[in-house]
Design an enzyme around this catalytic site. Sequence first.
Site, PDB file in Angstrom:
ATOM      1  CD  GLU A  56      -7.091  21.100  29.497  1.00 16.23           C
ATOM      2  OE1 GLU A  56      -5.915  20.782  29.760  1.00 16.23           O
ATOM      3  OE2 GLU A  56      -7.879  21.550  30.337  1.00 16.23           O
TER       4      GLU A  56
ATOM      5  CB  CYS B 127      -0.614  16.814  26.981  1.00 11.86           C
ATOM      6  SG  CYS B 127      -1.796  16.075  28.103  1.00 11.86           S
TER       7      CYS B 127
ATOM      8  CE  LYS C  52     -11.422  17.955  13.403  1.00 10.27           C
ATOM      9  NZ  LYS C  52     -10.293  17.015  13.166  1.00 10.27           N
TER      10      LYS C  52
ATOM     11  CD  GLU D  58       3.781  18.530  23.427  1.00  8.99           C
ATOM     12  OE1 GLU D  58       3.316  19.171  22.476  1.00  8.99           O
ATOM     13  OE2 GLU D  58       3.092  18.100  24.367  1.00  8.99           O
TER      14      GLU D  58
HETATM   15  P1  NAD Z   1      -3.258  19.271  16.696  1.00 15.55           P
HETATM   16  O1  NAD Z   1      -3.238  20.659  17.215  1.00 15.55           O
HETATM   17  O2  NAD Z   1      -2.538  18.967  15.450  1.00 15.55           O
HETATM   18  O3  NAD Z   1      -4.767  18.791  16.439  1.00 15.55           O
HETATM   19  C1  NAD Z   1      -5.744  18.814  17.456  1.00 15.55           C
HETATM   20  C2  NAD Z   1      -7.113  18.880  16.827  1.00 15.55           C
HETATM   21  O4  NAD Z   1      -7.242  20.140  16.154  1.00 15.55           O
HETATM   22  C3  NAD Z   1      -7.376  17.810  15.762  1.00 15.55           C
HETATM   23  O5  NAD Z   1      -8.711  17.384  15.844  1.00 15.55           O
HETATM   24  C4  NAD Z   1      -7.137  18.559  14.468  1.00 15.55           C
HETATM   25  O6  NAD Z   1      -7.817  17.998  13.376  1.00 15.55           O
HETATM   26  C5  NAD Z   1      -7.698  19.931  14.823  1.00 15.55           C
HETATM   27  N1  NAD Z   1      -7.212  21.032  13.985  1.00 15.55           N
HETATM   28  C6  NAD Z   1      -6.095  21.106  13.240  1.00 15.55           C
HETATM   29  N2  NAD Z   1      -6.014  22.312  12.617  1.00 15.55           N
HETATM   30  C7  NAD Z   1      -7.110  23.010  12.997  1.00 15.55           C
HETATM   31  C8  NAD Z   1      -7.574  24.331  12.730  1.00 15.55           C
HETATM   32  N3  NAD Z   1      -6.926  25.154  11.928  1.00 15.55           N
HETATM   33  N4  NAD Z   1      -8.717  24.726  13.328  1.00 15.55           N
HETATM   34  C9  NAD Z   1      -9.381  23.903  14.176  1.00 15.55           C
HETATM   35  N5  NAD Z   1      -8.988  22.639  14.458  1.00 15.55           N
HETATM   36  C10 NAD Z   1      -7.861  22.201  13.881  1.00 15.55           C
HETATM   37  O7  NAD Z   1      -2.767  18.352  17.896  1.00 15.55           O
HETATM   38  P2  NAD Z   1      -2.524  16.779  17.867  1.00 15.55           P
HETATM   39  O8  NAD Z   1      -1.270  16.528  17.096  1.00 15.55           O
HETATM   40  O9  NAD Z   1      -3.773  16.083  17.482  1.00 15.55           O
HETATM   41  O10 NAD Z   1      -2.290  16.479  19.416  1.00 15.55           O
HETATM   42  C11 NAD Z   1      -1.070  16.593  20.028  1.00 15.55           C
HETATM   43  C12 NAD Z   1      -1.013  17.848  20.881  1.00 15.55           C
HETATM   44  O11 NAD Z   1      -2.099  17.851  21.798  1.00 15.55           O
HETATM   45  C13 NAD Z   1       0.236  17.891  21.723  1.00 15.55           C
HETATM   46  O12 NAD Z   1       0.777  19.190  21.699  1.00 15.55           O
HETATM   47  C14 NAD Z   1      -0.274  17.554  23.117  1.00 15.55           C
HETATM   48  O13 NAD Z   1       0.522  18.040  24.162  1.00 15.55           O
HETATM   49  C15 NAD Z   1      -1.624  18.162  23.093  1.00 15.55           C
HETATM   50  N6  NAD Z   1      -2.482  17.552  24.107  1.00 15.55           N
HETATM   51  C16 NAD Z   1      -2.802  18.273  25.221  1.00 15.55           C
HETATM   52  C17 NAD Z   1      -3.573  17.685  26.231  1.00 15.55           C
HETATM   53  C18 NAD Z   1      -3.932  18.421  27.503  1.00 15.55           C
HETATM   54  O14 NAD Z   1      -4.781  17.933  28.232  1.00 15.55           O
HETATM   55  N7  NAD Z   1      -3.341  19.573  27.798  1.00 15.55           N
HETATM   56  C19 NAD Z   1      -4.015  16.370  26.073  1.00 15.55           C
HETATM   57  C20 NAD Z   1      -3.675  15.680  24.923  1.00 15.55           C
HETATM   58  C21 NAD Z   1      -2.912  16.278  23.945  1.00 15.55           C
END
Ligand code: NAD
Length: 496
Positions: A252, A286, A177, A385
């Site tokens: 992550e 990230c 997803k 962040e």
């Molecule tokens: P997000 O948490 O908004 O979304 C991530 C994913 O979760 C998306 O696919 C989203 O549709 C899904 N999602 C949203 N609500 C959900 C729920 N209630 N239940 C299950 N899934 C749900 O994050 P984002 O804005 O897409 O990404 C940015 C974040 O990701 C930043 O905080 C960044 O640091 C982090 N990130 C971490 C890494 C790492 O390797 N540690 C890598 C890339 C990004």
Amino acid sequence: MKTELYIDGAFVAPANGETLPAIDPATEQVFAEVAAGGGIDIDCAVRAARRAFDAGVWSEQPASERAVALRRIASGIRDNLDQLAALETRDNGKPLPEAQWDIEDAAFCFDYYADLAEADAAQPVRTIDVGDIRFDSHVLREPVGVVAAITPWNFPMLIAVWKLAPALAAGCCVVLKPSELCSMTCHALAGIIDKAGLPAGVFNLVTGVGTDAGASLSEHPLVDKVAFTGSVATGRRVMQAASAGIRTVSLELGGKSPFLIFDDCDIDKAVEWILFGIFWNKGEVCSATSRVLVQRGIYERLIARLTEVTEAIKIGPGDQPDVKLGPIVAKSQYDKILGFLERARDSGARLVTGGGRAEGFEMGYYIAPTIYADVPLEAEIWREEIFGPVVCVNPFDTEEEAVRLANDSPYGLAAAVMSDDLERCDRVATKLRAGIIWINCSQPTFTQAPWGGYKSSGIGRELGREGFDAFLETKQVTRFDHKETWGWYLEPELGQ
Ligand code: NAD
């Protein structure tokens, strides 16, 4: 263009027929309609994955055969590299050369885990000396089962592959997803996987909104493991959902990573890595080193040079030549960054350059690369962040102070240190509480090396050997290998 879901080996429309717009952040124009799957589609996809896993059509294939299929996917990605990179740039806004790295890395990742799965299968079974010759004990490593992979928008295809390649190599079946903000390359990847001829149900793609499709997937009782990358807030929800079924979760999450610059280093070398550490991929990284700590002796000189080079960065649509900073992924993220910049005005921090929308663009979500200096330690921009092209720079005097300031964060994803004194770098590396430490650089990431965070930055590791082990269960098999009866209820005697 209209995309579909990929469930049980076929492209299908979502049950509710709904779509989401794919928006080019450089032009703000809709360029595709993305299938918006929901709970019904997730249920179909998870059931398909469950059936495929339980039937053993993938998990019980020899690793060498799975490896052949994974290498076919890698070739399929390479054959479409230019189109995939262009699509990633259009969907996400990142400069094209950065999108090309992502796609090349994604292909390499499939090859790497194909090799690892084969090498692993060739290892002898691990036997254990349990200290009692009547018992023969050994360890089996088996695929964890049905994996829910939930991924973000900043490296849309690459981070999906960081989960998919090791999970498939280990013999798992997957429901992916991706983020609703960027899912076009994951859809293209489904086409490549389809052509690679994996059995139906082994890989499934459900695009859609997080609170609907994502939540349904993380709650689904037939899922064995949730592999999640995203924000801390969503990670917490995913972990809560998984707790109902006591499912394995890997997280992550975000970061606010420090970069320690000592005064014995070359200023231009430092400037290069500081800029790469925060402005590549538009700061939507990230592990971005967004808190820079500079030893006082070179503090002002370094800020002056940093500003000069930052103000010369070419900003524009990611597909234009020499562009080093593209538009922010979407209006929601653009507004979020502007909110941070607005509130920073009263924070007491010194705005050195940037601080708002980049000038010269009528359309597109452009933010000027921004530097703040002398940032109060309690300021929001120092602690939280931002996930955009915004860096905070503060001075320090001693090594102890630098380490203390660096570790003063709820996050612990990455950290970087720069000094000509390598002994000092090694010493500091051991004291930094983070899962990834860069010495004299920031950001280089290798498929072969484990990736993941300490503290609120997550649980578990991706990439490398660790990223493969994360999709395996450990099974102990112990055999009573003796002719006598056990002798607890009956007198020990030799068997017949
Ligand atoms: P997000 O948490 O908004 O979304 C991530 C994913 O979760 C998306 O696919 C989203 O549709 C899904 N999602 C949203 N609500 C959900 C729920 N209630 N239940 C299950 N899934 C749900 O994050 P984002 O804005 O897409 O990404 C940015 C974040 O990701 C930043 O905080 C960044 O640091 C982090 N990130 C971490 C890494 C790492 O390797 N540690 C890598 C890339 C990004």
